[in-house]
Motif scaffolding. Sequence first.
Motif, short mmCIF file in Angstrom:
data_model
loop_
_atom_site.label_atom_id
_atom_site.label_comp_id
_atom_site.label_asym_id
_atom_site.label_seq_id
_atom_site.Cartn_x
_atom_site.Cartn_y
_atom_site.Cartn_z
N ALA A 174 0.93 -1.30 -0.08
CA ALA A 174 0.21 0.23 0.03
C ALA A 174 0.48 1.45 0.50
O ALA A 174 0.56 1.73 -0.74
N ASP A 175 2.02 1.33 0.75
CA ASP A 175 2.52 2.96 1.04
C ASP A 175 4.44 1.62 1.27
O ASP A 175 4.45 1.59 1.59
N LYS A 176 4.99 3.87 1.03
CA LYS A 176 5.64 3.35 1.63
C LYS A 176 6.29 3.12 2.67
O LYS A 176 7.93 1.91 3.02
N ALA A 220 13.74 4.40 -4.48
CA ALA A 220 12.56 5.37 -5.33
C ALA A 220 13.31 5.33 -6.41
O ALA A 220 14.59 5.55 -7.06
N LEU A 221 12.06 4.02 -7.15
CA LEU A 221 13.11 3.86 -9.24
C LEU A 221 11.81 4.59 -9.56
O LEU A 221 10.27 5.77 -9.45
N ASP A 222 12.25 4.49 -11.13
CA ASP A 222 10.74 5.25 -12.18
C ASP A 222 9.64 4.66 -12.30
O ASP A 222 8.08 5.25 -12.24
N THR A 224 11.01 1.08 -3.81
CA THR A 224 11.23 -0.55 -3.85
C THR A 224 11.93 -1.18 -2.83
O THR A 224 13.34 -0.66 -3.34
N PHE A 225 12.25 -2.49 -2.65
CA PHE A 225 13.85 -2.88 -1.90
C PHE A 225 13.64 -4.36 -2.51
O PHE A 225 12.55 -4.85 -3.06
N VAL A 226 14.93 -4.56 -3.03
CA VAL A 226 14.58 -6.64 -3.59
C VAL A 226 15.43 -7.22 -2.53
O VAL A 226 16.70 -7.23 -1.95
N ALA A 227 15.22 -8.06 -1.97
CA ALA A 227 15.68 -9.13 -1.20
C ALA A 227 15.94 -10.81 -2.14
O ALA A 227 15.31 -11.24 -2.92
N PHE A 230 7.28 -3.59 -3.01
CA PHE A 230 7.58 -2.00 -4.02
C PHE A 230 5.75 -1.91 -3.51
O PHE A 230 4.94 -2.27 -3.50
N THR A 231 5.56 -0.38 -3.38
CA THR A 231 4.94 0.41 -3.64
C THR A 231 5.09 1.30 -5.04
O THR A 231 5.41 1.94 -5.01
#
Length: 120
Positions: free
Chosen positions: A72-74, A97-99, A103-106, A117-118
């Motif tokens: 839902a959100d950051k 922040a990406l375009d 997000t983050f990745v594990a 991501f949101t």
Amino acid sequence: MFNPGYILLYVSSPQASAAFYSELLGLTPIENSDTFALFKLTSGVMLGLWSAATVEPAATAVGGSELAFSVADKATVDATHAQWAARGLTIVQTPCALDFGYTFVALDADGHRLRVFTPG
């Protein structure tokens, strides 16, 4: 028209991966054997974890796929990052922040990417 209903990840240990995803998703596999585990996600999509050593025809690689979880959100991205890091998941991209959004990745044990991501 075709509508994909299954995601299959080739893994080194379906039992270990089933335990990992069971805890991560809060679900119990609906099928679980030495070579394959299957989860029914709340969306109705099925997530299969197939032994890379037994898949036919043989898989060319283990890992490298990505499952993306929209939240839902950051604040939820940040909270999930903190929870997963505390659990010991390998984080390959810290929250940013990406375009397409925040997000983050594990990674799971086989190197499959788990993106949270949101949209933004």
